[in-house]
Design an enzyme around this catalytic site. Structure first.
Site: not given
Ligand code: HEM
Length: 315
Positions: A151, A224
């Site tokens: 991330d 996403h």
């Protein structure tokens, strides 16, 4: 960025191994407001005192204010784009707004530094505020979120990070400031882990082990990464994220604390709309089938110079 821009708070500091996120509400009345204003001028000195004990620990603190707290504490002028958190989505898949007047984003390489600073900052505020949410985040292996994907890869770096996050001439009274949006997400890990790795990769839009973006021919329009890639006037607009995993395995709690900085709330809100409503509507982010937003707040981060100066300002 021009030299005459006031010094920002450490918004663009490098990602650390530990963080504490604190959201507090302001106690009603003139005395608590006075106390918070005075406290603003003390934050930098407290960070220096605690941080100096472990110089390699990279201790920093960013402090932001919610829309109604700004009016109560400082009045006008007010930051041009500051407003309450805008909710998106429908029942069952909703970016919810929750109470919050002051945000503290405390970062360091070691939790003891974060813990000590949080303790001292809150002690100095006393009952002028009530903490409504407090999360201790940790770095999880090679920058992964608890859902197993790296991330932060596409974050802007260097001067691009500054350009995307620090207000310039568009709001001259508040140049050197920034906006920050936070959301606490809880993951349904058993449902997520029941998916194949390939299915998870299509949801994120990147490979899990090697963190490579999926080829456009196989990456779904609801991934996403697709829904959070946005453009304005043909140019990609980025935000700066410093998400942190948190949780309590014994309580079955597994989460991601999302934190995104930008020089306007608009790009972050557009990303939220794409994720929760979908682009086009209905083509929403499947990560939300496995992740629930349980908090949401939007805050303005004054420049470091303004943060010290507003101690003397009255509404
Ligand atoms: C459940 C919470 C979330 C998790 C676990 C999560 C995780 C991830 C992961 C693994 C990536 C790919 C690697 C990277 O570039 O960082 C990513 C990318 C990204 N995420 Fe999230 N994210 C979450 C929520 C959000 C929210 C709420 C926003 C914005 C409002 C957002 C904005 C972005 C952006 C802008 C990118 C980079 C897209 C690109 O340029 O390819 N994320 N996220």
């Amino acid at each position: 960025m021009a030299n005459d821009i006031p010094d920002p708070q450490p918004v663009c500091n490098p990602i650390t191994s530990s963080a504490i996120f604190i959201v507090a509400t302001l106690t009603a009345g003139a005395e608590p407001a006075e106390r918070v204003r005075a406290w603003c001028a003390d934050i930098a000195a407290l960070v220096r005192s605690v941080g100096q004990r472990v110089p390699s620990g990279n201790l920093s603190c960013v402090c932001g204010f919610g829309s109604s707290a700004w009016d109560t504490l400082y009045g006008s002028p007010r930051p041009a784009s500051l407003h309450g958190f805008r909710e998106f989505g429908t029942e069952g898949r909703r970016a919810v707004a929750t109470p919050g007047d002051i945000l503290l984003h405390i970062r360091a390489e070691h939790m003891d530094l974060c813990f000590e600073l949080a303790t001292r900052l809150l002690a100095s505020l006393g009952d002028a505020v009530s903490v409504v949410d407090e999360v201790q985040g940790f770095r999880y292996f090679d920058m992964r979120s608890l859902i197993g994907f790296v991330d932060g890869t596409e974050n802007p770096v260097g001067h691009r990070a500054v350009d995307f996050t620090i207000i310039g001439d568009e709001d001259p009274s508040f140049s050197g400031g920034s906006y920050v949006l936070v959301q606490k997400y809880l993951h349904n890990m058993s449902a997520w882990n029941a998916l194949s790795v390939e299915a998870q990769e299509r949801i994120i839009g990147r490979t899990k082990l090697s963190d490579i973006e999926l080829d456009e021919t196989v990456k779904p329009s609801c991934s996403h990464s697709t829904l959070t890639t946005i453009t304005q006037d043909g140019q990609e607009v980025k935000i700066l994220r410093d998400n942190m995993p948190f949780g309590r395995p014994g309580a079955g709690e597994f989460g991601t604390y999302f934190i995104g900085y930008a020089r306007s709330p608009v790009p972050i809100e557009l990303m939220l709309e794409n994720m929760f409503v979908g682009k086009p509507p209905g083509n929403y982010d499947r990560l939300l089938d496995f992740s629930t937003a349980v908090t949401g707040g939007l805050f303005f981060v004054p420049s470091a110079d303004l943060l010290e100066a507003i101690a003397d300002r009255r509404p």
